[in-house]
Design a protein around this motif. Sequence first.
Motif, PDB file in Angstrom:
ATOM      1  N   GLN B  29       3.912 -10.199   0.493  1.00 13.94           N
ATOM      2  CA  GLN B  29       4.304  -9.873  -0.885  1.00 13.94           C
ATOM      3  C   GLN B  29       5.163 -10.968  -1.513  1.00 13.94           C
ATOM      4  N   LYS B  31       8.043 -12.343  -0.236  1.00  8.98           N
ATOM      5  CA  LYS B  31       9.479 -12.289   0.043  1.00  8.98           C
ATOM      6  C   LYS B  31       9.855 -13.303   1.129  1.00  8.98           C
ATOM      7  N   CYS B 137       7.988   3.396   4.880  1.00 11.77           N
ATOM      8  CA  CYS B 137       7.372   2.724   3.722  1.00 11.77           C
ATOM      9  C   CYS B 137       7.634   3.493   2.436  1.00 11.77           C
ATOM     10  N   LYS B 138       7.354   4.798   2.481  1.00 13.05           N
ATOM     11  CA  LYS B 138       7.484   5.624   1.279  1.00 13.05           C
ATOM     12  C   LYS B 138       8.941   5.917   0.932  1.00 13.05           C
ATOM     13  N   GLY B 141      10.685   2.267  -0.050  1.00 12.68           N
ATOM     14  CA  GLY B 141      10.094   1.523  -1.171  1.00 12.68           C
ATOM     15  C   GLY B 141      10.202   0.011  -1.017  1.00 12.68           C
ATOM     16  N   VAL B 143       8.458  -2.121   0.872  1.00 11.73           N
ATOM     17  CA  VAL B 143       7.167  -2.828   0.854  1.00 11.73           C
ATOM     18  C   VAL B 143       6.089  -1.925   0.268  1.00 11.73           C
ATOM     19  N   ASP B 144       5.133  -2.562  -0.343  1.00 14.11           N
ATOM     20  CA  ASP B 144       4.007  -1.855  -0.941  1.00 14.11           C
ATOM     21  C   ASP B 144       3.125  -1.274   0.180  1.00 14.11           C
ATOM     22  N   PRO B 145       2.730   0.011   0.068  1.00 16.27           N
ATOM     23  CA  PRO B 145       1.923   0.622   1.130  1.00 16.27           C
ATOM     24  C   PRO B 145       0.653  -0.161   1.466  1.00 16.27           C
ATOM     25  N   ALA B 146      -0.003  -0.730   0.472  1.00 14.73           N
ATOM     26  CA  ALA B 146      -1.243  -1.463   0.737  1.00 14.73           C
ATOM     27  C   ALA B 146      -0.975  -2.710   1.574  1.00 14.73           C
ATOM     28  N   PHE B 147       0.139  -3.389   1.293  1.00 11.82           N
ATOM     29  CA  PHE B 147       0.495  -4.574   2.086  1.00 11.82           C
ATOM     30  C   PHE B 147       0.884  -4.173   3.513  1.00 11.82           C
ATOM     31  N   GLU B 149      -0.093  -1.480   5.159  1.00 12.31           N
ATOM     32  CA  GLU B 149      -1.302  -1.067   5.882  1.00 12.31           C
ATOM     33  C   GLU B 149      -2.129  -2.296   6.287  1.00 12.31           C
TER      34      GLU B 149
END
Lengths: 183, 183
Positions: B29, B31, B137-138, B141, B143-147, B149
């Motif tokens: 992402q 970072k 993850c949730k 917040g 990292v984005d869940p798609a990244f 996964e």
Amino acid sequence: MRYEIRLSGMGGQGLVLAGIIVAEAAMAQGKNVVQTASYGPESRGGASRSEVIVSDKEIDYPAVIEADYLFAMTQEASDKFIPEVKSGGMALLDSTWVKEIQKGGASSVFHHPLTETAIEKFQKAIFANIIGLGIMCKSSGIVDPAFLEGALLDRVPKRFKDANKAAFEFGMELFESSKLAAV
Amino acid sequence: MRYEIRLSGMGGQGLVLAGIIVAEAAMAQGKNVVQTASYGPESRGGASRSEVIVSDKEIDYPAVIEADYLFAMTQEASDKFIPEVKSGGMALLDSTWVKEIQKGGASSVFHHPLTETAIEKFQKAIFANIIGLGIMCKSSGIVDPAFLEGALLDRVPKRFKDANKAAFEFGMELFESSKLAAV
């Protein structure tokens, strides 16, 4: 005793995994170990950096101060980190990628076209890091070969165990048979 | 923005791998990330500790100062590290192993019998860390869940991809459906 190892190259060369394997082997030998991987935004296909600190005592500062051993797989990594090798330390450079070999303060610099050899002998560039682990194991003496091989085989998928074992042993032989170039 | 994650439990619970997956997702992402794993001689079957620092800027100090997020999978890890959670931080405790739930300075503490759930739903205790990753993850917040996964599926052997995906998504649903116990 505090021993500092730095592994640096490109993402995808497997140097983070190599660092983890060294860390797990040293840990199995009863050492205190800190393993670190750093990634910057530039590391998407760019720089990758991994460090392992091995000590008989508790590790206060979890980062390399002056490397006892540098394993570099790109020219950029070699240029950047050779000057930070401890006086009397060692370096291993993948001369497939590191064309300009420098010595810095290192007492021994080994270089070998690890990636070309990996493709030639094992049909995959990705074994270059494992050949390097074999060389590093024998030249540094920091971990026992049996522990390092054990940690390696614990970490790799079943169907690649034989090839990884062969690549690791090939690296150890390269060092022992003095077929490595050294400066 | 500097965000500090600490994962701690026993060797074999997969918390070093979980840290690496978070680190690789955050790196993808864009970072800056430092991922650290520490092992002491006591860690043969004993304590395992993994840290991930995520930042928009260069990371000067490569270790957790006060955790924004603690993921603990043993009573010992929870007891030791809950007091070092930042005021307003979060913790996730595997209540299969952490029987005495403490809050420390955390604003939210989630607990769920991750290991029991992993055995029940996925027939293997080793998926507990991945269910935990979904919750983390949730709830964080960070990292984005798609990244996350994507990083997960890149790291696990082919034949376990489906089960890992299911365990990760199950963890996210556990958080979203408010089926987690919280203090």
